[in-house]
Scaffold this motif. Structure first.
Motif, PDB file in Angstrom:
ATOM      1  N   ASP A  94      -5.908  -4.776   0.659  1.00  0.00           N
ATOM      2  CA  ASP A  94      -5.708  -4.206   2.039  1.00  0.00           C
ATOM      3  C   ASP A  94      -6.770  -3.476   2.350  1.00  0.00           C
ATOM      4  N   ARG A  95      -7.042  -3.345   3.684  1.00  0.00           N
ATOM      5  CA  ARG A  95      -8.037  -2.447   4.328  1.00  0.00           C
ATOM      6  C   ARG A  95      -7.466  -2.093   5.524  1.00  0.00           C
ATOM      7  N   HIS A 123       4.491   4.056   6.409  1.00  0.00           N
ATOM      8  CA  HIS A 123       3.386   3.122   6.340  1.00  0.00           C
ATOM      9  C   HIS A 123       2.214   3.986   6.444  1.00  0.00           C
ATOM     10  N   TRP A 124       1.005   3.711   5.461  1.00  0.00           N
ATOM     11  CA  TRP A 124      -0.143   4.074   5.857  1.00  0.00           C
ATOM     12  C   TRP A 124      -0.617   3.298   7.093  1.00  0.00           C
ATOM     13  N   ASP A 244       4.274  -1.440   1.227  1.00  0.00           N
ATOM     14  CA  ASP A 244       4.213  -1.621  -0.125  1.00  0.00           C
ATOM     15  C   ASP A 244       2.682  -1.139  -0.518  1.00  0.00           C
ATOM     16  N   ALA A 245       1.889  -0.816   0.613  1.00  0.00           N
ATOM     17  CA  ALA A 245       0.480  -0.444   0.224  1.00  0.00           C
ATOM     18  C   ALA A 245       0.542   0.697  -0.811  1.00  0.00           C
ATOM     19  N   VAL A 246      -0.470   0.763  -1.851  1.00  0.00           N
ATOM     20  CA  VAL A 246      -0.460   2.234  -2.779  1.00  0.00           C
ATOM     21  C   VAL A 246      -1.490   3.062  -2.218  1.00  0.00           C
ATOM     22  N   ALA A 247      -1.421   4.332  -2.221  1.00  0.00           N
ATOM     23  CA  ALA A 247      -2.434   5.169  -1.864  1.00  0.00           C
ATOM     24  C   ALA A 247      -3.499   5.066  -2.872  1.00  0.00           C
ATOM     25  N   GLY A 248      -4.602   5.043  -2.321  1.00  0.00           N
ATOM     26  CA  GLY A 248      -6.195   4.995  -3.044  1.00  0.00           C
ATOM     27  C   GLY A 248      -6.320   3.448  -3.448  1.00  0.00           C
ATOM     28  N   ARG A 249      -5.515   2.750  -2.939  1.00  0.00           N
ATOM     29  CA  ARG A 249      -5.898   1.336  -3.335  1.00  0.00           C
ATOM     30  C   ARG A 249      -6.098   0.583  -2.176  1.00  0.00           C
TER      31      ARG A 249
END
Length: 275
Positions: A94-95, A123-124, A244-249
């Motif tokens: 993801d970006r 959500h980020w 479901d995006a993970v912080a730092g990933r």
């Protein structure tokens, strides 16, 4: 001469060998102790051929069984591959922000579409501004959302300056001081040539002076909150990641205020100012 009285079995019949000696006993069939190379060489051809045929059939049968097991295994794996989706990764691909060479208008359309949905998850998201803003403006620019990253970039005409994303803990003060933190990161680097050192010097100097150099924010909020933020004055775009995006990933590549048409690197052929 009568048979040996100690045995009730008749004496074995043997075929004469090439020397015509009919008194030789039958060679052991297993080629074990007591057999000789000459004995083994005198075994009937039919027996050798039969043994060869039997060995060939055993090898063929074994290969068939192995092939059949492998084929069944391949079919099972193929069925699993089609019936079960692959496990989700940690969203490493993801970006946030446009990709190099992407049309700005396409990115803006995609960013708006990323805010669609009715879920209430956090959500980020990346907030891109129409113009660079000063650190003191960041709390208001986030509209009450948690700021987790501040993107600093000192714009200099026709000079490539670094883009620095500063991770910030909760609260307004770390965001307001993100310019100083970015300056410290630049000062800690080593540079390969005089131009790079000069670019770093002017970048650090302007960030410490509190320049209007914030290009964007990484925030966290619900889709409803992010849609509201996207309508605020000075906000060019808000792009959200899946819940479901993970912080730092995930990667962050900001849409700089001066970007238009296509996202490309700025030219680096201009003079570097002293301050």
């Amino acid at each position: 001469m009568p048979d040996d009285p100690r045995s009730s079995e008749p004496a074995p019949e043997t075929a004469p060998d090439d020397r015509g000696d009919s008194s030789a006993g039958q060679a052991p069939r297993d080629g074990g102790p007591g057999s000789t190379a000459e004995d083994l060489g005198n075994m009937p051809a039919e027996s050798t051929a039969a043994d060869d045929d039997s060995a060939t059939r055993r090898i063929s049968l074994r290969n068939s069984v192995i092939f059949g097991i492998a084929a069944v295994g391949a079919v099972i794996l193929l069925v699993i591959a089609f019936r079960e989706p692959p496990p989700a990764s940690a969203v490493a691909t993801d970006r946030l922000g446009p990709a190099p060479g992407e049309q700005v208008e396409h990115y803006l359309v995609d960013a708006k579409a990323s805010l669609d949905g009715a879920d209430t998850d956090q959500h980020w998201a990346l907030v891109s501004f129409t113009e660079y803003i000063a650190p003191q403006q960041l709390p208001a620019a986030a509209d009450g959302l948690r700021i987790s990253g501040v993107i600093q970039h000192v714009p200099v005409d026709r000079v490539q300056t670094p883009v620095i994303t500063v991770a910030t803990p909760g609260g307004d003060e770390p965001a307001v001081k993100s310019g100083e933190a970015a300056a410290g990161l630049v000062a800690a680097q080593q540079f390969r040539d005089e131009r790079s050192a000069a670019v770093a010097h002017v970048t650090e100097s302007r960030l410490r002076a509190g320049c209007a150099c914030t290009a964007g924010l990484v925030v966290r909020g619900t889709l409803t909150q992010l849609r509201d933020l996207a309508t605020q004055p000075g906000v060019r775009a808000v792009q959200a990641l899946p819940a479901d995006a993970v912080a730092g990933r995930f990667a962050v590549s900001p849409l700089l205020p001066g970007s238009s048409d296509t996202v490309t690197s700025s030219p680096d052929d201009g003079p570097v100012p002293a301050e």
